[in-house]
Scaffold this motif. Structure first.
Motif, PDB file in Angstrom:
ATOM      1  N   MET A 608       2.505  -2.090   6.857  1.00  0.00           N
ATOM      2  CA  MET A 608       1.537  -1.473   5.967  1.00  0.00           C
ATOM      3  C   MET A 608       1.220  -2.419   4.815  1.00  0.00           C
ATOM      4  O   MET A 608       2.122  -2.958   4.166  1.00  0.00           O
ATOM      5  CB  MET A 608       2.092  -0.141   5.438  1.00  0.00           C
ATOM      6  N   GLU A 609      -0.064  -2.608   4.566  1.00  0.00           N
ATOM      7  CA  GLU A 609      -0.488  -3.498   3.492  1.00  0.00           C
ATOM      8  C   GLU A 609      -1.786  -3.004   2.889  1.00  0.00           C
ATOM      9  O   GLU A 609      -2.517  -2.213   3.478  1.00  0.00           O
ATOM     10  CB  GLU A 609      -0.638  -4.925   3.999  1.00  0.00           C
ATOM     11  N   ALA A 610      -2.052  -3.496   1.688  1.00  0.00           N
ATOM     12  CA  ALA A 610      -3.290  -3.128   1.011  1.00  0.00           C
ATOM     13  C   ALA A 610      -4.472  -3.709   1.759  1.00  0.00           C
ATOM     14  O   ALA A 610      -4.386  -4.788   2.359  1.00  0.00           O
ATOM     15  CB  ALA A 610      -3.276  -3.636  -0.427  1.00  0.00           C
ATOM     16  N   GLY A 611      -5.581  -3.008   1.714  1.00  0.00           N
ATOM     17  CA  GLY A 611      -6.733  -3.396   2.516  1.00  0.00           C
ATOM     18  C   GLY A 611      -7.622  -4.439   1.882  1.00  0.00           C
ATOM     19  O   GLY A 611      -8.731  -4.648   2.352  1.00  0.00           O
ATOM     20  N   ASN A 612      -7.173  -5.094   0.806  1.00  0.00           N
ATOM     21  CA  ASN A 612      -8.026  -6.127   0.214  1.00  0.00           C
ATOM     22  C   ASN A 612      -7.715  -7.487   0.829  1.00  0.00           C
ATOM     23  O   ASN A 612      -6.870  -7.617   1.703  1.00  0.00           O
ATOM     24  CB  ASN A 612      -7.831  -6.175  -1.308  1.00  0.00           C
ATOM     25  N   TYR A 613      -8.386  -8.504   0.369  1.00  0.00           N
ATOM     26  CA  TYR A 613      -8.258  -9.816   1.005  1.00  0.00           C
ATOM     27  C   TYR A 613      -6.911 -10.454   0.754  1.00  0.00           C
ATOM     28  O   TYR A 613      -6.473 -11.327   1.499  1.00  0.00           O
ATOM     29  CB  TYR A 613      -9.368 -10.744   0.495  1.00  0.00           C
ATOM     30  N   TYR A 618       3.347  -3.346   1.589  1.00  0.00           N
ATOM     31  CA  TYR A 618       4.029  -2.246   0.916  1.00  0.00           C
ATOM     32  C   TYR A 618       5.541  -2.399   1.102  1.00  0.00           C
ATOM     33  O   TYR A 618       6.015  -2.766   2.175  1.00  0.00           O
ATOM     34  CB  TYR A 618       3.595  -0.903   1.506  1.00  0.00           C
ATOM     35  N   SER A 619       6.290  -2.088   0.047  1.00  0.00           N
ATOM     36  CA  SER A 619       7.747  -2.120   0.113  1.00  0.00           C
ATOM     37  C   SER A 619       8.303  -0.805  -0.409  1.00  0.00           C
ATOM     38  O   SER A 619       7.621  -0.072  -1.132  1.00  0.00           O
ATOM     39  CB  SER A 619       8.296  -3.296  -0.711  1.00  0.00           C
ATOM     40  N   ILE A 620       9.544  -0.499  -0.022  1.00  0.00           N
ATOM     41  CA  ILE A 620      10.157   0.749  -0.457  1.00  0.00           C
ATOM     42  C   ILE A 620      11.670   0.637  -0.340  1.00  0.00           C
ATOM     43  O   ILE A 620      12.190  -0.071   0.536  1.00  0.00           O
ATOM     44  CB  ILE A 620       9.649   1.946   0.382  1.00  0.00           C
ATOM     45  N   LYS A 630      16.517  -1.641   1.041  1.00  0.00           N
ATOM     46  CA  LYS A 630      15.185  -2.003   0.572  1.00  0.00           C
ATOM     47  C   LYS A 630      14.410  -2.627   1.715  1.00  0.00           C
ATOM     48  O   LYS A 630      14.824  -3.616   2.308  1.00  0.00           O
ATOM     49  CB  LYS A 630      15.242  -2.977  -0.604  1.00  0.00           C
ATOM     50  N   PHE A 631      13.277  -2.026   2.027  1.00  0.00           N
ATOM     51  CA  PHE A 631      12.384  -2.553   3.053  1.00  0.00           C
ATOM     52  C   PHE A 631      11.287  -3.353   2.357  1.00  0.00           C
ATOM     53  O   PHE A 631      10.435  -2.786   1.681  1.00  0.00           O
ATOM     54  CB  PHE A 631      11.768  -1.411   3.865  1.00  0.00           C
ATOM     55  N   MET A 632      11.319  -4.676   2.536  1.00  0.00           N
ATOM     56  CA  MET A 632      10.298  -5.518   1.923  1.00  0.00           C
ATOM     57  C   MET A 632       8.947  -5.306   2.589  1.00  0.00           C
ATOM     58  O   MET A 632       7.899  -5.540   1.999  1.00  0.00           O
ATOM     59  CB  MET A 632      10.700  -6.989   2.003  1.00  0.00           C
ATOM     60  N   LYS A 633       8.982  -4.864   3.842  1.00  0.00           N
ATOM     61  CA  LYS A 633       7.765  -4.485   4.561  1.00  0.00           C
ATOM     62  C   LYS A 633       8.049  -3.166   5.275  1.00  0.00           C
ATOM     63  O   LYS A 633       9.152  -2.933   5.739  1.00  0.00           O
ATOM     64  CB  LYS A 633       7.365  -5.553   5.587  1.00  0.00           C
ATOM     65  N   ILE A 634       7.041  -2.308   5.360  1.00  0.00           N
ATOM     66  CA  ILE A 634       7.205  -1.004   5.992  1.00  0.00           C
ATOM     67  C   ILE A 634       6.429  -0.980   7.294  1.00  0.00           C
ATOM     68  O   ILE A 634       5.203  -1.123   7.291  1.00  0.00           O
ATOM     69  CB  ILE A 634       6.697   0.125   5.073  1.00  0.00           C
TER      70      ILE A 634
END
Length: 838
Positions: A608-613, A618-620, A630-634
């Motif tokens: 999951m990532e932001a839709g901009n360039y 996303y992390s959680i 801690k998940f550096m990427k989801i």
């Protein structure tokens, strides 16, 4: 003295000649004009179809006017036939049908339809009828399907670009025809066209006149023919992101006209020593990111003085940055990230005054950030994250910066005021420096083009600037988590904002959750956990149509979790965590019925990532399988439901079995009663189940043993009773999964089940004619008769007690356990018998 006399007829002939001259120069043929107008009418104008342009060229196309003067149209001056059509970036939206009047323009020589949205239209075979085409550009226009073999009929083509579309594919036969017939090709770009079935050897037939070949991310596999590197006119070659592509970059005879070389993310062996590098004098762009580099002389790179872009990231280079890189004075892009480079960032980079992009992240650089970096006159992108840099952040000497990422270092001090003057700044990431302090100035809201703001995991204090709710409709990421911010959540989130990720976790925020958050209609991630928010459950959040992650844990939220109040509530929610609050009442069964994303598995393994360039993942941090992680990427596939540590009461609803995609379910530390629902057997993806510290009664459903992915099970501290199911997954769990349930028995707990070690009632050697084999040697009919008599007396006495006390539960439980044991053994023996028969 006057003009000589002119007859009326001569004057008329003069006007006719003049008009004919004008007509032949400007007026297009009527059929051409009609075809263009009909083509225009088949599409709508949509600003989202061309993201970088704001001028639809077809607006100037008006009936009754000369089409040769229309924007994007070129005509033959003598015949009036349309020979060129440039509609690049024209906001065209709609389907390009095979019967389009575009294909009646047979005199077309140049056709550019790039950067529009043709809604996954097929690339029509009728393109092959435009036999005069020399240039065809369909780049980035949402075409799909197979590339038709008829394209190979365009024998006059010198430039063909089908790149960056909606995963079109090219069959081996069609590609073979293309490279054999298009003998005049000088430029070929098939990037992101699926060519996974094409054998790389087919490329050997490409024209020797080829000057540019781009095959990025085409799924090519196998050995790439080395002779391609030796084509005499080849100036640009990009094979990047074909991870299955092998072969060897030649070690001699390279053309010195090569200006662009891209081999990133391939397995092509690169062997570049001093002499070979010196030959590449025309090289301006070299990308060897994550490449199979066998040898590369970094020092000799200083000889490539024409280089404007150099990408050597993700290659495990070690040592210091070679001083010879200071010779590359034309460099505008330098990427050395994801290596093991050490030491301070030396002043050898001070001479690179043309740098616009500098990426040195994920290395082992230490020392302070040299002030000359902030003085480079054209620098726009500076990424130094994940190093060991210390000290303050210097003031910037210009205002051209677009990206600044200094996260995961050891910087201290406050944010320099010059950052707030960077009017073009789109991403400011200073996260995880721990020692950045001070208040977040409201001047940050002057950055009206900001898309990503991440100041998390620092020591910022004071209140959040209220302007953060509405200062920019471009902001998509706002992460201020893990600081010491106080006050309340902004209540001014404006309509039509672009916020996708909002994380205020781990501060000292109080008050209520602002209902204005519902204006964030693009919000996918909302984390307000670990604060001091006092409120009821914010049911208005269920109307957010894109919300996938909602975390409200560890606050002072209370009351019933009612709902849903709207149609399709939380339908996209993947992670729902409201643990460690004071919620009460029954579990929110209504929401369980609407959590559609938790009912179906997502097979797309993406992050999951932001839709901009700018790639912002996303992390959680959450409790995963009992451990804070801690998940550096989801991953988009993950599904979590955590309602633990509240005051929920009542039974676990059967409907929870609908959430078949769940990976983790935690209902622990509540006051839940009733039985464990057997419908949990439907949660076939479940990896962790925690129902501990409740008031659950009854037995453990044997169906849970069928959850083959279940790695963590915690049923401790309830009022469960009966045998712990054996076999399958249950044999993998230890005593901690069941402790605190005094009524449970089994090998995992101190209490053994009654009759566990008793012999089978019907052993395989059973013989009706010999009772000694049933009861054992020396154990005959007399003992059986004695047992029968004693049993009769015991049965009558027990029956009398049950009748008088009306409390037969202990007796029934004993009999039921005995009966169940007998049934299990009978079924077991029957199974053995059936197996032998089969």
């Amino acid at each position: 003295m006057g003009f000589p006399p002119i007859s009326s007829l001569s004057f008329i002939l003069f006007l006719f000649h003049f008009h004919s001259t004008i007509s032949s120069s400007h007026l297009c043929a009527p059929d051409q004009s009609l075809s263009l107008l009909q083509f225009k009418e088949s599409f709508s104008i949509n600003s989202s179809a061309s993201e970088l342009c704001h001028h639809p060229k077809t607006e100037s196309w008006k009936e009754g006017t000369d089409c040769c003067l229309w924007d994007g149209v070129t005509c033959d001056p003598k015949t009036g036939h349309v020979t060129g059509l440039d509609l690049a970036c024209s906001m065209l939206y709609g389907t390009l049908h095979p019967n389009s009047t575009l294909f009646s323009l047979h005199h077309l020589q140049k056709l550019d339809l790039s950067d529009n949205d043709f809604k996954s239209s097929r690339i029509s075979s009728r393109f092959g009828q435009l036999s005069n085409l020399t240039h065809l550009n369909l780049n980035c226009s949402v075409f799909a399907g197979q590339v038709p073999s008829e394209i190979s009929q365009l024998s006059k083509l010198v430039s063909l670009d089908l790149s960056d579309n909606e995963d079109p594919s090219l069959e081996p036969i069609s590609f073979d025809k293309l490279v054999r017939n298009l003998t005049k090709l000088r430029e070929l770009d098939l990037s992101e066209v699926n060519m996974s079935l094409v054998t790389p050897n087919s490329l050997m037939n490409l024209s020797s006149s080829l000057s540019s070949l781009s095959l990025l991310d085409c799924g090519l596999q196998g050995k790439f023919p080395g002779n391609i590197f030796l084509l005499p006119n080849l100036k640009s070659l990009d094979l990047s992101y074909n991870k299955g592509l092998t072969g060897t970059f030649p070690s001699s005879n390279l053309s010195n006209v090569l200006s662009l070389l891209g081999l990133s993310n391939t397995r092509i062996s690169v062997y570049l020593e001093n002499d070979l590098i010196s030959n590449l004098k025309s090289l301006e762009y070299m990308s060897l990111r994550n490449c199979n580099i066998i040898r590369l002389d970094l020092v000799s790179l200083g000889n490539l003085t024409q280089l404007t872009s150099l990408d050597l990231s993700s290659n495990n280079f070690s040592g210091q940055i070679p001083s010879s890189l200071g010779n590359l004075v034309n460099l505008s892009n330098l990427d050395l990230s994801n290596n093991q480079l050490v030491g301070p960032i030396h002043s050898q980079l001070n001479t690179l005054s043309n740098l616009k992009y500098l990426y040195l992240s994920n290395n082992l650089f230490d020392g302070t950030i040299p002030s000359f970096l902030f003085a480079l006159p054209y620098l726009q992108y500076l990424d130094l994250h994940d190093n060991n840099l210390i000290g303050n952040i210097s003031e910037l000497q210009h205002d051209l910066l677009r990206l600044l990422d200094l996260s995961n270092n050891h910087l201290h001090g406050s944010i320099p005021s010059s950052i707030f003057k960077q009017e073009q700044l789109t991403a400011l990431i200073l996260a995880s420096n721990s020692k950045l302090t001070g208040e977040i100035s409201s001047s940050i809201c002057k950055l009206r083009f900001l898309q990503v703001l991440d100041l998390s995991n620092n020591n910022f204090s004071g209140s959040m600037p209220l302007c953060l709710g509405n200062f920019s409709n471009m902001l998509s990421v706002l992460h201020l988590g893990m600081n010491n911010l106080q006050g309340t959540i902004p209540s001014t989130f404006s309509n039509d904002n672009s916020l996708e990720y909002l994380n205020l976790n781990g501060n000292e925020l109080e008050g209520k959750i602002s209902p204005s958050i519902i204006n964030c209609t693009m919000l996918e991630f909302l984390h307000l956990g670990n604060n001091k928010i006092e409120d009821t459950f914010p049911c208005f959040l269920e109307t957010l149509p894109q919300l996938e992650i909602l975390v409200l844990k560890s606050n002072k939220l209370q009351g019933f979790v009612k709902g849903p109040i709207a149609y399709n509530s939380f339908s996209k929610l993947r992670i729902f965590d409201i643990s460690d609050n004071n919620f009460s009442g029954p579990l929110p069964t209504g929401y369980f019925n609407s959590l559609e994303a938790m009912m179906t598995s997502d097979q797309n393994l993406i992050y999951m990532e932001a839709g901009n360039y700018y790639s912002y993942f996303y992390s959680i941090e959450m409790t995963w399988k009992g451990v804070k992680t801690k998940f550096m990427k989801i991953q988009s596939t993950i599904r979590v439901l955590d309602l633990s540590n509240n005051n929920f009461k009542g039974e676990i609803p059967k409907v929870i079995g609908k959430l078949k995609a769940l990976h983790q379910l935690n209902l622990s530390h509540n006051s839940l009663t009733g039985h464990i629902q057997s419908s949990l057997e439907n949660l076939t993806n479940l990896e962790s189940l925690d129902l501990s510290s409740n008031l659950l009664t009854g037995g453990i459903p044997t169906q849970l043993g069928g959850l083959t992915f279940l790695a963590i099970l915690n049923l401790s501290h309830n009022q469960l009773e009966g045998p712990i199911p054996s076999g399958e997954q249950f044999n993998t769990f230890d005593a901690s999964s069941f402790e605190g349930n005094l009524g449970l028995c089994g090998f995992q707990v101190p209490k053994k089940c009654y009759g566990d070690e008793a012999p089978s009632l019907l052993p395989p050697s059973f013989d009706e004619g010999d009772d000694s084999t049933l009861f054992g040697e020396g154990f005959g009919w007399k003992v059986v008769a004695m047992g029968y008599g004693c049993g009769f007396v015991f049965g009558v006495a027990t029956g009398y007690i049950v009748f008088r006390t009306k409390k037969p539960s202990w007796f029934l439980r004993m009999v039921e356990d005995k009966w169940n044991l007998k049934n299990r053994k009978t079924k077991k023996n029957a199974g053995r018998y059936g197996a032998r028969r089969n």
